[in-house]
Design a protein around this motif. Structure first.
Motif, PDB file in Angstrom:
ATOM      1  N   HIS A 163     -12.900  -6.286   5.194  1.00 22.76           N
ATOM      2  CA  HIS A 163     -13.581  -5.380   4.268  1.00 22.76           C
ATOM      3  C   HIS A 163     -15.094  -5.582   4.398  1.00 22.76           C
ATOM      4  N   SER A 165     -16.968  -6.337   1.916  1.00 15.87           N
ATOM      5  CA  SER A 165     -17.419  -7.223   0.832  1.00 15.87           C
ATOM      6  C   SER A 165     -18.192  -8.467   1.309  1.00 15.87           C
ATOM      7  N   GLN A 168     -21.880  -8.450   0.731  1.00 16.08           N
ATOM      8  CA  GLN A 168     -22.367  -8.862  -0.603  1.00 16.08           C
ATOM      9  C   GLN A 168     -22.828 -10.309  -0.551  1.00 16.08           C
ATOM     10  N   ARG A 189      -7.845  -4.163  10.041  1.00 19.31           N
ATOM     11  CA  ARG A 189      -6.632  -4.760   9.469  1.00 19.31           C
ATOM     12  C   ARG A 189      -5.449  -4.511  10.377  1.00 19.31           C
ATOM     13  N   GLN A 202     -15.621   1.358   5.565  1.00 20.16           N
ATOM     14  CA  GLN A 202     -15.808   1.222   4.126  1.00 20.16           C
ATOM     15  C   GLN A 202     -17.287   1.302   3.784  1.00 20.16           C
ATOM     16  N   GLU A 204     -19.495  -0.583   0.783  1.00 15.45           N
ATOM     17  CA  GLU A 204     -19.486  -1.551  -0.307  1.00 15.45           C
ATOM     18  C   GLU A 204     -20.735  -1.314  -1.145  1.00 15.45           C
ATOM     19  N   PHE A 243      -8.973  -7.336  -8.653  1.00 14.79           N
ATOM     20  CA  PHE A 243      -9.513  -7.823  -7.386  1.00 14.79           C
ATOM     21  C   PHE A 243     -10.005  -9.241  -7.619  1.00 14.79           C
ATOM     22  N   THR A 246     -13.811  -9.461  -8.627  1.00 14.23           N
ATOM     23  CA  THR A 246     -14.364  -8.799  -9.823  1.00 14.23           C
ATOM     24  C   THR A 246     -13.516  -9.113 -11.042  1.00 14.23           C
ATOM     25  N   GLY A 277     -12.325   1.105  -5.521  1.00 15.52           N
ATOM     26  CA  GLY A 277     -12.083  -0.124  -6.276  1.00 15.52           C
ATOM     27  C   GLY A 277     -13.419  -0.628  -6.788  1.00 15.52           C
ATOM     28  N   CYS A 278     -13.423  -1.241  -7.981  1.00 13.10           N
ATOM     29  CA  CYS A 278     -14.709  -1.687  -8.523  1.00 13.10           C
ATOM     30  C   CYS A 278     -14.499  -2.714  -9.631  1.00 13.10           C
ATOM     31  N   GLY A 279     -15.587  -3.224 -10.137  1.00 17.39           N
ATOM     32  CA  GLY A 279     -15.493  -4.159 -11.251  1.00 17.39           C
ATOM     33  C   GLY A 279     -16.796  -4.903 -11.459  1.00 17.39           C
ATOM     34  N   ALA A 298     -19.763  -4.345  -8.669  1.00 19.73           N
ATOM     35  CA  ALA A 298     -19.512  -4.114  -7.246  1.00 19.73           C
ATOM     36  C   ALA A 298     -18.465  -3.022  -7.117  1.00 19.73           C
ATOM     37  N   PHE A 299     -18.489  -2.369  -5.981  1.00 15.74           N
ATOM     38  CA  PHE A 299     -17.437  -1.376  -5.711  1.00 15.74           C
ATOM     39  C   PHE A 299     -17.228  -1.259  -4.210  1.00 15.74           C
ATOM     40  N   GLY A 300     -16.086  -0.721  -3.830  1.00 17.84           N
ATOM     41  CA  GLY A 300     -15.789  -0.536  -2.413  1.00 17.84           C
ATOM     42  C   GLY A 300     -14.929   0.700  -2.225  1.00 17.84           C
TER      43      GLY A 300
HETATM   44  N1  DAH Z   1     -12.911  -5.105  -0.746  1.00 18.70           N
HETATM   45  C1  DAH Z   1     -11.959  -4.202  -1.343  1.00 18.70           C
HETATM   46  C2  DAH Z   1     -11.025  -3.764  -0.266  1.00 18.70           C
HETATM   47  O1  DAH Z   1     -10.930  -3.763   0.650  1.00 18.70           O
HETATM   48  C3  DAH Z   1     -12.608  -3.020  -1.955  1.00 18.70           C
HETATM   49  C4  DAH Z   1     -13.364  -3.403  -3.161  1.00 18.70           C
HETATM   50  C5  DAH Z   1     -12.755  -3.364  -4.403  1.00 18.70           C
HETATM   51  C6  DAH Z   1     -14.677  -3.814  -3.070  1.00 18.70           C
HETATM   52  C7  DAH Z   1     -13.439  -3.719  -5.536  1.00 18.70           C
HETATM   53  C8  DAH Z   1     -15.388  -4.182  -4.217  1.00 18.70           C
HETATM   54  C9  DAH Z   1     -14.730  -4.126  -5.451  1.00 18.70           C
HETATM   55  O2  DAH Z   1     -16.650  -4.583  -4.191  1.00 18.70           O
HETATM   56  O3  DAH Z   1     -15.425  -4.493  -6.567  1.00 18.70           O
HETATM   57  O4  DAH Z   1     -10.220  -3.303  -0.133  1.00 18.70           O
END
Ligand code: DAH
Length: 331
Positions: A163, A165, A168, A189, A202, A204, A243, A246, A277-279, A298-300
């Protein structure tokens, strides 16, 4: 004699013929030269008269020759223009021009939304280590995401990032807060079926500031605005989720753009499509990068999914088959 010469010039049909005539008349061993040579045999009183006549003749011939040459050159030009004329009404195959792949185009639109809001664009390596890809993101050893089922590992323990992430982590470790960044890029993956490809993309996002300055309300506002920019007037809902990086976490759905929420095959008759996805960044993540007294969100998101929804492309695989019939629609 002089009429004969003039006729020969006048009767030349093309430049080659004229050139042959020129050589025979004006050339070093040509007929004019011969006539001038005969002057020496003429008597003293006749000589000036003949010389004068010869010079006048030479002038006339030269003039005639120049005119004829200009005429034949013009004629040759006209013939050539006619022969080489381009018929602009003639059918020709369409020239191919390049265009951005729909995934890259979608990526650009996403990046543009966030850079307009002053988010910085950060990148990281595709070959990552366990610390950045997992550990620092609060994904301990025993977490199932680390499984060989999901992750491409190298013999030395490195891996292809699963990912975006880890960017970050890299950004927080090299910068002090406040941070406002996105990170677009390829991820990998061990997955390959109707809805998964081993490589995809992705984006991020991460926002960090002093404790209390970044709230879930901020996250909610920006993602709603972002999704309305990308998808128009859809409904947006935040659904509690989990996640490791988060807490609290949410998944974000938009109302199905195919059936407008009524329920169809694409949304499995739920009326909703999951897009993000986030949090709020988990305290363990801040601990791992040495941040104190901060809060952040954060979110992705998956770019292919966005591209498919925006352009209503039903099959993920068609994005990677390189079929020009698909790609040409995005010129
Ligand atoms: N890294 C996650 C994924 O692959 C996606 C993600 C979800 C990123 C929530 C984030 C987050 O920063 O807060 O699938």
């Amino acid at each position: 004699m002089q009429n004969n010469w003039i006729d020969r010039i006048e009767n030349s049909l093309n430049l080659d013929e004229l050139e042959a005539v020129r050589v025979s008349i004006f050339g070093k061993k040509g007929e004019l030269a011969k006539a001038f040579a005969q002057l020496k045999d003429a008597s003293a009183e006749e000589k000036p008269k003949i010389a004068k006549e010869l010079n006048a003749l030479k002038q006339t011939l030269t003039k005639t020759y120049d005119r004829k040459r200009a005429e034949l050159e013009e004629q040759r030009l006209q013939e050539r223009l006619k022969r080489e004329a381009i018929d602009v009404s003639l059918y020709s195959p369409r020239a191919g021009g390049g265009a951005l792949h729909p995934v890259m185009h979608t990526m650009d639109r996403i990046i543009e939304y966030f850079t307009d809001l002053n988010f910085a664009v950060e990148t990281g390596p595709l070959v990552e280590d366990e610390f950045h890809n997992f550990e620092a993101l609060n994904l301990p050893d025993y977490h199932p995401a680390r499984d060989m089922q999901d992750t491409f590992y190298f013999k030395d323990g490195k891996l292809l990032r699963t990912h975006t992430s880890p960017v970050q982590i890299r950004t927080m470790m090299k910068q002090k807060p406040p941070i406002r960044m996105i990170s677009p890029g390829a991820v990998f993956r061990r997955d390959f079926d109707l809805t998964h490809t081993p490589q995809f993309h992705q984006v991020e996002g991460l926002m960090v500031d002093e404790k209390g300055k970044v709230s879930f309300a901020n996250l909610k506002w920006i993602l709603e605005d972002f999704l309305h920019t990308m998808f128009g007037g859809v409904d947006v809902r935040f659904r509690p989720s989990f996640f490791p990086f988060t807490e609290p976490s949410a998944e974000v759905d938009i109302s199905c753009i195919f059936c407008e929420g009524k329920g169809c095959r694409v949304c499995s008759h739920t009326g909703w499509l999951e897009v993000l996805g986030c949090g709020m960044v988990d305290p363990n993540v801040f601990k791992a990068v040495g941040y104190e007294d901060v809060s952040g969100y954060a979110f992705g998101l998956g770019v292919e999914r966005f591209a498919m929804l925006i352009h209503r492309i039903p099959d993920l695989r068609s994005l990677f088959e390189g079929d020009l019939r698909l790609l040409e629609q995005f010129r």
